[in-house]
Motif scaffolding. Structure first.
Motif, PDB file in Angstrom:
ATOM      1  N   VAL A 158       0.817  -1.217   0.000  1.00  0.00           N
ATOM      2  CA  VAL A 158       0.000   0.000   0.000  1.00  0.00           C
ATOM      3  C   VAL A 158       0.855   1.273   0.000  1.00  0.00           C
ATOM      4  CG1 VAL A 158      -2.060  -1.071   0.997  1.00  0.00           C
ATOM      5  CG2 VAL A 158      -0.298  -0.121   2.509  1.00  0.00           C
ATOM      6  N   ASP A 159       2.094   1.152  -0.428  1.00  0.00           N
ATOM      7  CA  ASP A 159       3.002   2.297  -0.578  1.00  0.00           C
ATOM      8  C   ASP A 159       3.269   3.063   0.714  1.00  0.00           C
ATOM      9  OD1 ASP A 159       3.382   1.866  -3.348  1.00  0.00           O
ATOM     10  OD2 ASP A 159       1.481   2.876  -3.768  1.00  0.00           O
ATOM     11  N   LEU A 160       3.435   2.319   1.818  1.00  0.00           N
ATOM     12  CA  LEU A 160       3.869   2.925   3.075  1.00  0.00           C
ATOM     13  C   LEU A 160       5.324   2.563   3.323  1.00  0.00           C
ATOM     14  CD1 LEU A 160       0.917   2.057   5.515  1.00  0.00           C
ATOM     15  CD2 LEU A 160       1.415   4.287   4.500  1.00  0.00           C
ATOM     16  N   GLN A 161       6.019   3.393   4.080  1.00  0.00           N
ATOM     17  CA  GLN A 161       7.376   3.058   4.493  1.00  0.00           C
ATOM     18  C   GLN A 161       7.285   1.998   5.595  1.00  0.00           C
ATOM     19  OE1 GLN A 161       8.253   7.055   5.723  1.00  0.00           O
ATOM     20  NE2 GLN A 161       9.740   7.276   4.066  1.00  0.00           N
ATOM     21  N   PRO A 162       7.990   0.884   5.443  1.00  0.00           N
ATOM     22  CA  PRO A 162       7.952  -0.139   6.493  1.00  0.00           C
ATOM     23  C   PRO A 162       8.378   0.400   7.858  1.00  0.00           C
ATOM     24  CG  PRO A 162       8.990  -1.007   4.514  1.00  0.00           C
ATOM     25  CD  PRO A 162       8.783   0.466   4.297  1.00  0.00           C
ATOM     26  N   GLU A 163       9.290   1.351   7.868  1.00  0.00           N
ATOM     27  CA  GLU A 163       9.749   1.931   9.141  1.00  0.00           C
ATOM     28  C   GLU A 163       8.628   2.712   9.829  1.00  0.00           C
ATOM     29  OE1 GLU A 163      13.116   1.176   6.398  1.00  0.00           O
ATOM     30  OE2 GLU A 163      11.260   2.305   6.177  1.00  0.00           O
ATOM     31  N   LEU A 164       7.748   3.322   9.046  1.00  0.00           N
ATOM     32  CA  LEU A 164       6.582   4.000   9.622  1.00  0.00           C
ATOM     33  C   LEU A 164       5.679   2.973  10.302  1.00  0.00           C
ATOM     34  CD1 LEU A 164       4.558   6.308  10.089  1.00  0.00           C
ATOM     35  CD2 LEU A 164       3.736   5.919   7.742  1.00  0.00           C
ATOM     36  N   VAL A 165       5.458   1.862   9.631  1.00  0.00           N
ATOM     37  CA  VAL A 165       4.607   0.812  10.194  1.00  0.00           C
ATOM     38  C   VAL A 165       5.228   0.267  11.476  1.00  0.00           C
ATOM     39  CG1 VAL A 165       3.568  -1.457   9.782  1.00  0.00           C
ATOM     40  CG2 VAL A 165       3.616   0.263   7.946  1.00  0.00           C
ATOM     41  N   LEU A 166       6.538   0.066  11.491  1.00  0.00           N
ATOM     42  CA  LEU A 166       7.215  -0.387  12.709  1.00  0.00           C
ATOM     43  C   LEU A 166       7.037   0.620  13.839  1.00  0.00           C
ATOM     44  CD1 LEU A 166      10.483  -1.808  11.115  1.00  0.00           C
ATOM     45  CD2 LEU A 166       8.674  -3.140  12.220  1.00  0.00           C
ATOM     46  N   SER A 167       7.065   1.894  13.515  1.00  0.00           N
ATOM     47  CA  SER A 167       6.871   2.936  14.527  1.00  0.00           C
ATOM     48  C   SER A 167       5.463   2.902  15.090  1.00  0.00           C
ATOM     49  CB  SER A 167       7.159   4.316  13.915  1.00  0.00           C
ATOM     50  OG  SER A 167       8.457   4.365  13.388  1.00  0.00           O
ATOM     51  N   ILE A 183      -5.584   0.598   6.394  1.00  0.00           N
ATOM     52  CA  ILE A 183      -6.256   1.724   7.062  1.00  0.00           C
ATOM     53  C   ILE A 183      -5.348   2.953   7.091  1.00  0.00           C
ATOM     54  CG2 ILE A 183      -7.134   2.527   9.301  1.00  0.00           C
ATOM     55  CD1 ILE A 183      -8.068  -0.456   9.729  1.00  0.00           C
ATOM     56  N   LEU A 184      -4.096   2.768   7.506  1.00  0.00           N
ATOM     57  CA  LEU A 184      -3.174   3.905   7.589  1.00  0.00           C
ATOM     58  C   LEU A 184      -2.934   4.528   6.212  1.00  0.00           C
ATOM     59  CD1 LEU A 184      -1.368   5.741   9.244  1.00  0.00           C
ATOM     60  CD2 LEU A 184       0.441   4.006   9.080  1.00  0.00           C
ATOM     61  N   SER A 185      -2.769   3.700   5.199  1.00  0.00           N
ATOM     62  CA  SER A 185      -2.567   4.208   3.840  1.00  0.00           C
ATOM     63  C   SER A 185      -3.776   5.020   3.371  1.00  0.00           C
ATOM     64  CB  SER A 185      -2.311   3.041   2.884  1.00  0.00           C
ATOM     65  OG  SER A 185      -2.213   3.497   1.559  1.00  0.00           O
ATOM     66  N   TYR A 186      -4.945   4.524   3.672  1.00  0.00           N
ATOM     67  CA  TYR A 186      -6.176   5.234   3.305  1.00  0.00           C
ATOM     68  C   TYR A 186      -6.232   6.597   3.987  1.00  0.00           C
ATOM     69  CZ  TYR A 186     -11.155   6.290   3.011  1.00  0.00           C
ATOM     70  OH  TYR A 186     -12.360   6.908   2.794  1.00  0.00           O
ATOM     71  N   TYR A 187      -5.932   6.644   5.272  1.00  0.00           N
ATOM     72  CA  TYR A 187      -5.958   7.918   5.998  1.00  0.00           C
ATOM     73  C   TYR A 187      -4.894   8.877   5.470  1.00  0.00           C
ATOM     74  CZ  TYR A 187      -9.181   5.861   9.400  1.00  0.00           C
ATOM     75  OH  TYR A 187     -10.260   5.283  10.012  1.00  0.00           O
ATOM     76  N   LEU A 188      -3.765   8.342   5.071  1.00  0.00           N
ATOM     77  CA  LEU A 188      -2.716   9.191   4.499  1.00  0.00           C
ATOM     78  C   LEU A 188      -3.191   9.811   3.181  1.00  0.00           C
ATOM     79  CD1 LEU A 188       0.136  10.108   5.219  1.00  0.00           C
ATOM     80  CD2 LEU A 188       1.016   8.158   3.963  1.00  0.00           C
ATOM     81  N   LYS A 189      -3.931   9.047   2.398  1.00  0.00           N
ATOM     82  CA  LYS A 189      -4.484   9.580   1.143  1.00  0.00           C
ATOM     83  C   LYS A 189      -5.565  10.613   1.424  1.00  0.00           C
ATOM     84  CE  LYS A 189      -3.218   5.631  -1.590  1.00  0.00           C
ATOM     85  NZ  LYS A 189      -3.383   4.210  -1.486  1.00  0.00           N
ATOM     86  N   ILE A 190      -6.425  10.335   2.397  1.00  0.00           N
ATOM     87  CA  ILE A 190      -7.474  11.297   2.769  1.00  0.00           C
ATOM     88  C   ILE A 190      -6.845  12.622   3.195  1.00  0.00           C
ATOM     89  CG2 ILE A 190      -9.144  11.844   4.603  1.00  0.00           C
ATOM     90  CD1 ILE A 190     -10.174   9.057   4.450  1.00  0.00           C
ATOM     91  N   GLU A 191      -5.750  12.529   3.928  1.00  0.00           N
ATOM     92  CA  GLU A 191      -5.080  13.731   4.443  1.00  0.00           C
ATOM     93  C   GLU A 191      -4.047  14.296   3.450  1.00  0.00           C
ATOM     94  OE1 GLU A 191      -6.080  15.404   6.878  1.00  0.00           O
ATOM     95  OE2 GLU A 191      -7.430  13.955   7.815  1.00  0.00           O
ATOM     96  N   LYS A 192      -4.102  13.823   2.214  1.00  0.00           N
ATOM     97  CA  LYS A 192      -3.243  14.336   1.129  1.00  0.00           C
ATOM     98  C   LYS A 192      -1.754  14.325   1.497  1.00  0.00           C
ATOM     99  CE  LYS A 192      -6.886  17.240  -0.832  1.00  0.00           C
ATOM    100  NZ  LYS A 192      -7.960  16.511  -0.282  1.00  0.00           N
ATOM    101  N   GLY A 193      -1.327  13.205   2.136  1.00  0.00           N
ATOM    102  CA  GLY A 193       0.078  13.028   2.471  1.00  0.00           C
ATOM    103  C   GLY A 193       0.508  13.636   3.791  1.00  0.00           C
ATOM    104  N   ASP A 194      -0.396  14.269   4.502  1.00  0.00           N
ATOM    105  CA  ASP A 194      -0.063  14.868   5.802  1.00  0.00           C
ATOM    106  C   ASP A 194       0.005  13.746   6.847  1.00  0.00           C
ATOM    107  OD1 ASP A 194      -0.100  16.087   8.356  1.00  0.00           O
ATOM    108  OD2 ASP A 194      -1.197  17.827   7.582  1.00  0.00           O
ATOM    109  N   LEU A 195       1.214  13.291   7.133  1.00  0.00           N
ATOM    110  CA  LEU A 195       1.427  12.159   8.024  1.00  0.00           C
ATOM    111  C   LEU A 195       0.927  12.440   9.435  1.00  0.00           C
ATOM    112  CD1 LEU A 195       2.518   9.336   8.498  1.00  0.00           C
ATOM    113  CD2 LEU A 195       4.802  10.332   8.786  1.00  0.00           C
TER     114      LEU A 195
END
Length: 195
Positions: free
Chosen positions: A91-100, A152-164
């Motif tokens: 889903v085009d997330l950084q694995p390190e973000l998911v680990l965090s 879910i996280l990828s979807y929210y990142l898209k909703i927020e237009k990349g605003d992590l």
């Protein structure tokens, strides 16, 4: 040709591990042992989310070493890491973000259960199972949990237009508040992206 490449990768991994042990370059209070080395070699055989076998070996070794305090069992660490990389990449997330996120949500406890009923590594609410028509799926299963959480996280990142920052707040149900996003971003910068 492929066999020679595989042997070269194993040799490079052995040299890399030897150099790390000799120089004591990793300060994670974890010794890299033969069992871990062999597990890494086996783990990289499944390179479905890696484009390069050497990259897989390096990433798995680095992240496994960083995770050793939370997950002492090397087989369990590598299972989590393979699925984190696979599901994050899907889903085009950084694995390190998911680990965090996992560190903050469950501290890598596969069977974590929150007071509101969220389950597993990424603390997924069970209502999602009914919502998508999969009431018998197990949110304590590592791959299932990570598939839900990353989606879910990828979807929210898209909703927020990349605003992590905002996406993390939405993921936690605390949109507009800084505490949770700051904890995840701190974990990412101090542990998972630490050089």
């Amino acid at each position: 040709m492929a066999y020679a490449y595989y042997l070269l990768c194993i040799l490079l991994l052995a040299l890399f591990l030897s150099a790390l042990n000799t120089a004591q370059a990793l300060d994670y209070r974890t010794q890299i042992d033969e069992k871990l080395k062999n597990l890494l070699i086996e783990a990289v055989a499944d390179t479905s989310s890696f484009t390069d076998r050497f990259d897989a070996e390096v990433w798995l070794l680095d992240m496994s070493t960083r995770m050793a305090k939370q997950v002492p069992n090397p087989e369990e660490r590598l299972e989590i890491l393979r699925y984190v990389h696979q599901e994050a990449s899907r889903v085009d997330l950084q694995p390190e973000l998911v680990l965090s996120v996992i560190q903050v949500e469950s501290n890598f406890d596969q069977y974590a259960l929150s007071w509101v009923g969220a389950r597993g590594l990424m603390q997924i609410m069970p209502f999602w199972l009914r919502e998508i028509g999969h009431p018998n799926d197990n949110l304590f299963d590592i791959q299932t949990n990570l598939r839900f959480g990353c989606t879910i996280l990828s979807y929210y990142l898209k909703i927020e237009k990349g605003d992590l920052f905002r996406a993390l707040g939405r993921y936690n149900g605390s949109l507009g508040k800084a505490r949770y996003p700051n904890k995840v971003l701190k974990a990412m910068s101090s542990k998972w992206y630490e050089q």
